[in-house]
Design a protein around this motif. Structure first.
Motif, PDB file in Angstrom:
ATOM      1  N   GLN A 247       0.440  -1.238  -0.070  1.00 46.27           N
ATOM      2  CA  GLN A 247      -0.388   0.379   0.330  1.00 46.27           C
ATOM      3  C   GLN A 247       0.816   1.111   0.155  1.00 46.27           C
ATOM      4  N   GLY A 248       2.020   1.191  -0.204  1.00 44.55           N
ATOM      5  CA  GLY A 248       2.996   2.559   0.201  1.00 44.55           C
ATOM      6  C   GLY A 248       3.152   2.706   1.072  1.00 44.55           C
ATOM      7  N   ASP A 249       2.361   2.603   2.746  1.00 46.40           N
ATOM      8  CA  ASP A 249       2.308   3.161   3.578  1.00 46.40           C
ATOM      9  C   ASP A 249       3.671   3.154   4.774  1.00 46.40           C
ATOM     10  N   GLU A 250       3.843   4.468   4.561  1.00 46.68           N
ATOM     11  CA  GLU A 250       5.817   5.170   5.031  1.00 46.68           C
ATOM     12  C   GLU A 250       5.308   5.230   6.568  1.00 46.68           C
ATOM     13  N   GLN A 251       4.279   5.663   7.117  1.00 47.41           N
ATOM     14  CA  GLN A 251       4.247   5.639   8.967  1.00 47.41           C
ATOM     15  C   GLN A 251       4.098   3.839   9.273  1.00 47.41           C
ATOM     16  N   ALA A 252       3.355   3.044   8.552  1.00 45.83           N
ATOM     17  CA  ALA A 252       3.988   1.288   9.190  1.00 45.83           C
ATOM     18  C   ALA A 252       5.283   1.256   8.711  1.00 45.83           C
ATOM     19  N   LEU A 253       5.196   1.431   7.547  1.00 46.50           N
ATOM     20  CA  LEU A 253       7.331   0.788   7.290  1.00 46.50           C
ATOM     21  C   LEU A 253       8.044   1.861   8.367  1.00 46.50           C
ATOM     22  N   GLU A 254       7.588   2.786   8.979  1.00 41.40           N
ATOM     23  CA  GLU A 254       8.751   3.507  10.154  1.00 41.40           C
ATOM     24  C   GLU A 254       8.062   2.524  11.131  1.00 41.40           C
ATOM     25  N   ARG A 255       7.002   2.439  11.827  1.00 42.77           N
ATOM     26  CA  ARG A 255       6.732   1.702  12.998  1.00 42.77           C
ATOM     27  C   ARG A 255       7.530   0.067  12.580  1.00 42.77           C
ATOM     28  N   LEU A 256       7.877  -0.084  11.639  1.00 42.08           N
ATOM     29  CA  LEU A 256       7.654  -1.701  11.353  1.00 42.08           C
ATOM     30  C   LEU A 256       9.105  -2.194  11.341  1.00 42.08           C
ATOM     31  N   VAL A 257       9.766  -1.317  10.706  1.00 42.27           N
ATOM     32  CA  VAL A 257      11.285  -1.025  10.382  1.00 42.27           C
ATOM     33  C   VAL A 257      12.714  -0.603  10.930  1.00 42.27           C
ATOM     34  N   ASP A 258      13.347  -0.882  11.138  1.00 36.14           N
ATOM     35  CA  ASP A 258      14.847   0.377  12.105  1.00 36.14           C
ATOM     36  C   ASP A 258      15.060   0.692  11.170  1.00 36.14           C
ATOM     37  N   PHE A 259      15.067   1.965  10.250  1.00 36.33           N
ATOM     38  CA  PHE A 259      16.103   1.871   9.951  1.00 36.33           C
ATOM     39  C   PHE A 259      17.225   2.172   9.630  1.00 36.33           C
ATOM     40  N   PRO A 260      18.292   3.195  10.735  1.00 36.17           N
ATOM     41  CA  PRO A 260      19.152   2.969  11.265  1.00 36.17           C
ATOM     42  C   PRO A 260      19.829   1.614  11.719  1.00 36.17           C
ATOM     43  N   ALA A 261      19.194   0.660  11.764  1.00 38.62           N
ATOM     44  CA  ALA A 261      20.083  -0.699  11.718  1.00 38.62           C
ATOM     45  C   ALA A 261      19.740  -1.371  10.577  1.00 38.62           C
ATOM     46  N   VAL A 262      19.165  -1.294   9.565  1.00 38.60           N
ATOM     47  CA  VAL A 262      18.846  -1.869   8.667  1.00 38.60           C
ATOM     48  C   VAL A 262      20.561  -1.042   7.715  1.00 38.60           C
ATOM     49  N   ARG A 263      20.123   0.037   7.825  1.00 39.86           N
ATOM     50  CA  ARG A 263      21.035   0.465   6.565  1.00 39.86           C
ATOM     51  C   ARG A 263      22.369  -0.553   7.339  1.00 39.86           C
ATOM     52  N   GLN A 264      22.745   0.412   8.643  1.00 41.15           N
ATOM     53  CA  GLN A 264      23.902  -0.653   8.755  1.00 41.15           C
ATOM     54  C   GLN A 264      24.272  -1.685   8.433  1.00 41.15           C
ATOM     55  N   SER A 265      23.288  -2.941   8.860  1.00 39.66           N
ATOM     56  CA  SER A 265      23.700  -3.856   8.741  1.00 39.66           C
ATOM     57  C   SER A 265      24.268  -3.938   7.207  1.00 39.66           C
TER      58      SER A 265
END
Length: 182
Positions: free
Chosen positions: A37-55
């Protein structure tokens, strides 16, 4: 009366254990729905972006260094040394550009890492549309980590692996993405 209380307590315990064990499946379904659905707010809740970027930075830097050390590329050693110095900065910038809500949504929908130019152009999400040939499988890697393998029918031996960590009793967040071998 005592049997009723014991039975209800047992039923509550079984329901709790079932919900606890199935919570990563529900979290992955929520992540998939948010990606579709392209729901950015839900993605922000479900993804730890700093951790994903670092990995991803760690993974790609390690791959790049291994390739440069192998010396099979035919590149002059001086240029390879310069690449080893500048490579991490280039990788860091590319990962920062790709690991966005749109980029993660693309990875979840297609089981492929997006090209940086595709993410930078920010194509609009297509609500309700997903790749029909993406298959998901779950594996517990401990009580607090689940590995979700995304594969496609044309590349079944090259999975995109999403690692989710437990947050509290029932919550899960995506913390790591392992890219398929090139």
């Amino acid at each position: 009366m005592r049997k009723l209380v014991t039975g209800l307590a047992g039923l509550a315990l079984v329901a709790f254990a079932g919900a606890w064990a199935l919570s990563p499946v529900f979290a992955m379904q929520a992540l998939t729905r948010a990606a579709e659905q392209g729901d950015e707010q839900a993605l922000e809740r479900l993804v730890d972006f700093p951790a994903v970027r670092q990995s991803l930075k760690d993974e790609l830097n390690a791959r790049m260094m291994a390739e440069m050390r192998a010396g099979d590329s035919g590149v002059d050693p001086a240029w390879a040394g310069l690449g080893m110095l500048l490579g991490p900065a280039i990788v860091s910038g590319a990962i920062d550009a790709v690991v966005t809500p749109q980029g993660v949504a693309t990875m979840v929908r297609t089981a492929e890492a997006p090209e940086p130019e595709d993410v930078l152009n920010r194509p609009e999400a297509s609500p309700g549309k997903t790749e029909d040939d993406v298959r998901k499988s779950w594996t517990y890697r401990g009580a607090n980590r689940v590995e979700v393998r995304l594969t496609t029918t044309d590349r079944p031996d090259q999975p995109l692996i999403l690692n989710m960590d437990r947050q509290g009793l029932f919550g899960w967040r995506l913390v790591e993405i392992d890219l398929p071998d090139a």
